[in-house]
Design a protein around this motif. Structure first.
Motif, PDB file in Angstrom:
ATOM      1  N   ILE A  52       0.835  -1.209   0.000  1.00  0.00           N
ATOM      2  CA  ILE A  52       0.000   0.000   0.000  1.00  0.00           C
ATOM      3  C   ILE A  52       0.869   1.257   0.000  1.00  0.00           C
ATOM      4  O   ILE A  52       0.604   2.219  -0.741  1.00  0.00           O
ATOM      5  N   PHE A  53       1.931   1.279   0.797  1.00  0.00           N
ATOM      6  CA  PHE A  53       2.827   2.433   0.827  1.00  0.00           C
ATOM      7  C   PHE A  53       3.533   2.617  -0.515  1.00  0.00           C
ATOM      8  O   PHE A  53       3.727   3.753  -0.973  1.00  0.00           O
ATOM      9  N   LEU A  54       3.896   1.523  -1.170  1.00  0.00           N
ATOM     10  CA  LEU A  54       4.526   1.612  -2.485  1.00  0.00           C
ATOM     11  C   LEU A  54       3.562   2.180  -3.519  1.00  0.00           C
ATOM     12  O   LEU A  54       3.943   3.002  -4.369  1.00  0.00           O
ATOM     13  N   ILE A  55       2.294   1.751  -3.432  1.00  0.00           N
ATOM     14  CA  ILE A  55       1.277   2.299  -4.342  1.00  0.00           C
ATOM     15  C   ILE A  55       1.090   3.790  -4.099  1.00  0.00           C
ATOM     16  O   ILE A  55       1.015   4.586  -5.044  1.00  0.00           O
ATOM     17  N   ALA A  56       1.033   4.165  -2.822  1.00  0.00           N
ATOM     18  CA  ALA A  56       0.860   5.583  -2.468  1.00  0.00           C
ATOM     19  C   ALA A  56       2.021   6.424  -3.001  1.00  0.00           C
ATOM     20  O   ALA A  56       1.818   7.515  -3.549  1.00  0.00           O
ATOM     21  N   LYS A  57       3.245   5.911  -2.862  1.00  0.00           N
ATOM     22  CA  LYS A  57       4.419   6.654  -3.344  1.00  0.00           C
ATOM     23  C   LYS A  57       4.407   6.763  -4.861  1.00  0.00           C
ATOM     24  O   LYS A  57       4.780   7.807  -5.427  1.00  0.00           O
ATOM     25  N   SER A  58       3.966   5.696  -5.545  1.00  0.00           N
ATOM     26  CA  SER A  58       3.901   5.733  -7.012  1.00  0.00           C
ATOM     27  C   SER A  58       2.879   6.759  -7.494  1.00  0.00           C
ATOM     28  O   SER A  58       3.002   7.294  -8.594  1.00  0.00           O
ATOM     29  N   LEU A  59       1.870   7.013  -6.647  1.00  0.00           N
ATOM     30  CA  LEU A  59       0.854   8.021  -6.971  1.00  0.00           C
ATOM     31  C   LEU A  59       1.249   9.399  -6.458  1.00  0.00           C
ATOM     32  O   LEU A  59       0.438  10.330  -6.509  1.00  0.00           O
ATOM     33  N   LYS A  60       2.501   9.485  -5.937  1.00  0.00           N
ATOM     34  CA  LYS A  60       3.042  10.741  -5.401  1.00  0.00           C
ATOM     35  C   LYS A  60       2.218  11.268  -4.225  1.00  0.00           C
ATOM     36  O   LYS A  60       2.016  12.474  -4.072  1.00  0.00           O
ATOM     37  N   VAL A  61       1.735  10.335  -3.400  1.00  0.00           N
ATOM     38  CA  VAL A  61       0.990  10.695  -2.187  1.00  0.00           C
ATOM     39  C   VAL A  61       1.964  10.769  -1.025  1.00  0.00           C
ATOM     40  O   VAL A  61       2.774   9.855  -0.818  1.00  0.00           O
ATOM     41  N   SER A  62       1.915  11.841  -0.277  1.00  0.00           N
ATOM     42  CA  SER A  62       2.810  12.012   0.867  1.00  0.00           C
ATOM     43  C   SER A  62       2.439  11.036   1.987  1.00  0.00           C
ATOM     44  O   SER A  62       1.262  10.860   2.296  1.00  0.00           O
ATOM     45  N   LEU A  63       3.462  10.423   2.579  1.00  0.00           N
ATOM     46  CA  LEU A  63       3.237   9.489   3.676  1.00  0.00           C
ATOM     47  C   LEU A  63       3.385  10.161   5.037  1.00  0.00           C
ATOM     48  O   LEU A  63       3.269   9.491   6.060  1.00  0.00           O
ATOM     49  N   LEU A  64       3.631  11.464   5.025  1.00  0.00           N
ATOM     50  CA  LEU A  64       3.804  12.188   6.283  1.00  0.00           C
ATOM     51  C   LEU A  64       2.456  12.355   6.990  1.00  0.00           C
ATOM     52  O   LEU A  64       1.462  12.750   6.371  1.00  0.00           O
ATOM     53  N   ILE A  65       2.436  12.041   8.276  1.00  0.00           N
ATOM     54  CA  ILE A  65       1.226  12.235   9.076  1.00  0.00           C
ATOM     55  C   ILE A  65       1.614  12.880  10.402  1.00  0.00           C
ATOM     56  O   ILE A  65       2.786  12.858  10.806  1.00  0.00           O
ATOM     57  N   SER A  66       0.642  13.471  11.071  1.00  0.00           N
ATOM     58  CA  SER A  66       0.915  14.128  12.349  1.00  0.00           C
ATOM     59  C   SER A  66       1.050  13.097  13.467  1.00  0.00           C
ATOM     60  O   SER A  66       0.694  11.921  13.302  1.00  0.00           O
ATOM     61  N   LYS A  67       1.551  13.552  14.611  1.00  0.00           N
ATOM     62  CA  LYS A  67       1.707  12.674  15.765  1.00  0.00           C
ATOM     63  C   LYS A  67       0.356  12.142  16.215  1.00  0.00           C
ATOM     64  O   LYS A  67       0.215  10.959  16.550  1.00  0.00           O
ATOM     65  N   ARG A  68      -0.660  13.005  16.232  1.00  0.00           N
ATOM     66  CA  ARG A  68      -2.000  12.581  16.639  1.00  0.00           C
ATOM     67  C   ARG A  68      -2.547  11.539  15.675  1.00  0.00           C
ATOM     68  O   ARG A  68      -3.174  10.567  16.092  1.00  0.00           O
ATOM     69  N   GLN A  69      -2.322  11.732  14.377  1.00  0.00           N
ATOM     70  CA  GLN A  69      -2.791  10.756  13.394  1.00  0.00           C
ATOM     71  C   GLN A  69      -2.081   9.417  13.545  1.00  0.00           C
ATOM     72  O   GLN A  69      -2.693   8.357  13.384  1.00  0.00           O
ATOM     73  N   LEU A  70      -0.795   9.440  13.880  1.00  0.00           N
ATOM     74  CA  LEU A  70      -0.052   8.200  14.110  1.00  0.00           C
ATOM     75  C   LEU A  70      -0.610   7.458  15.319  1.00  0.00           C
ATOM     76  O   LEU A  70      -0.787   6.237  15.282  1.00  0.00           O
ATOM     77  N   ILE A  71      -0.918   8.203  16.372  1.00  0.00           N
ATOM     78  CA  ILE A  71      -1.501   7.591  17.577  1.00  0.00           C
ATOM     79  C   ILE A  71      -2.853   6.970  17.244  1.00  0.00           C
ATOM     80  O   ILE A  71      -3.156   5.835  17.633  1.00  0.00           O
ATOM     81  N   ASN A  72      -3.683   7.723  16.501  1.00  0.00           N
ATOM     82  CA  ASN A  72      -5.016   7.233  16.173  1.00  0.00           C
ATOM     83  C   ASN A  72      -4.985   6.025  15.234  1.00  0.00           C
ATOM     84  O   ASN A  72      -5.780   5.085  15.390  1.00  0.00           O
TER      85      ASN A  72
END
Length: 304
Positions: A52-72
């Motif tokens: 899924i992360f490889l697909i997201a990167k191929s679509l040029k989608v940023s994988l950066l998320i906030s600390k709160r989003q990581l916790i959730n």
């Protein structure tokens, strides 16, 4: 007149969680016949998250998320996958795939009651009728002598019930939580964190780990199906729907899941389908229909 793009996505997403997830009971049942349950689930979601992360990167989608989003996403991954899926796969060591799907079909009842307890949401008359029918269906399902007398059946039922509680609470949590807006990223982080916690659980339980080349061919194909269809496609669709429609509607995937699971379990694994199970399924799924219906009763005016 063509349907709006969003409507098409919602229809396709419902197809994914209805039909594809119905087949995952069979795939998990086959895989858990050789692989330890938490190891199986960990590998499945770890590989799926990487893809899924490889697909997201191929679509040029940023994988950066906030600390709160990581916790959730970690909380959601724990509830949905570590507890929810892990316990469901463990239960399949003791009970038939079709039976597990039928018991899980009561999840909309659990979601409805939990929303009432946690958020004070009023239960409408039609939904109340659905709850009553649902409890009758569950009672008929789990009270069968030919089932409860088998070794490990009661443990399997309890594990499925615990799985339902975890999924129901997670569905409500995700509907309101601050999560990554991109559904690939959201799904990927839930699977990554969930798989890591599943792996830790597997190690703590002393499960035996093995390489794919040592697995039977049917287990290899089952794992491939679980990763591509059950994890990447269906779980992404599931997370998409939780943001677009209510948790009760998403939970109605249990209309079709048990039917698909029952037929596949009977056809592929020769699992028994009893008359009482069929009656229980009809009553239980009718209850789920009542929970999902928007119809309301209006009092008739009385002539004077």
């Amino acid at each position: 007149m063509s349907l709006p793009r969003k409507t098409i996505f919602i229809i396709l997403a419902f197809f994914a969680i209805y039909v594809i997830w119905g087949s995952t009971y069979l795939l998990n049942k086959i895989a858990v016949s050789q692989l330890p349950p938490f190891f199986l689930a960990s590998i499945r979601f770890l590989i799926a998250s990487i893809i899924i992360f490889l697909i997201a990167k191929s679509l040029k989608v940023s994988l950066l998320i906030s600390k709160r989003q990581l916790i959730n996403t970690t909380i959601a991954g724990f509830l949905f996958l570590t507890l929810g899926n892990g316990l469901a796969v463990l239960a399949l060591k003791y009970i038939d795939s079709g039976f597990a799907a039928l018991e899980i079909s009561a999840q909309p009842l659990v979601v409805l009651i939990m929303m009432r307890i946690l958020h004070g949401k009023r239960i409408a008359l039609m939904s109340f009728i659905g709850v009553v029918l649902g409890f009758i269906g569950i009672f008929l399902l789990v009270s069968q002598k030919e089932i409860i007398t088998k070794e490990g059946q009661i443990l399997g039922m309890v594990l499925i019930f615990a799985c339902m509680l975890s999924w129901a609470y997670a569905s409500i949590f995700v509907g309101k939580a601050n999560l990554p807006s991109n559904h690939f990223v959201n799904t990927g982080y839930q699977m990554l964190t969930g798989s890591l916690m599943l792996g830790i659980t597997s190690l703590c339980l002393g499960e035996t780990w093995s390489l794919p080349n040592t697995w039977h061919s049917d287990v290899q194909w089952s794992m491939l199906g679980l990763i591509v269809f059950g994890s990447i496609i269906a779980f992404t669709a599931f997370n998409y729907l939780l943001k677009e429609v209510s948790p009760e509607k998403v939970a109605t995937s249990t209309y079709v899941n048990p039917i698909i699971a029952l037929l596949l379990g009977w056809w592929v694994l020769n699992e028994q389908i009893t008359t009482q199970s069929i009656v229980a399924a009809v009553i239980l799924l009718t209850g789920v229909y009542f929970i999902n219906t928007k119809r309301t009763f209006k009092p008739r005016s009385v002539g004077r």
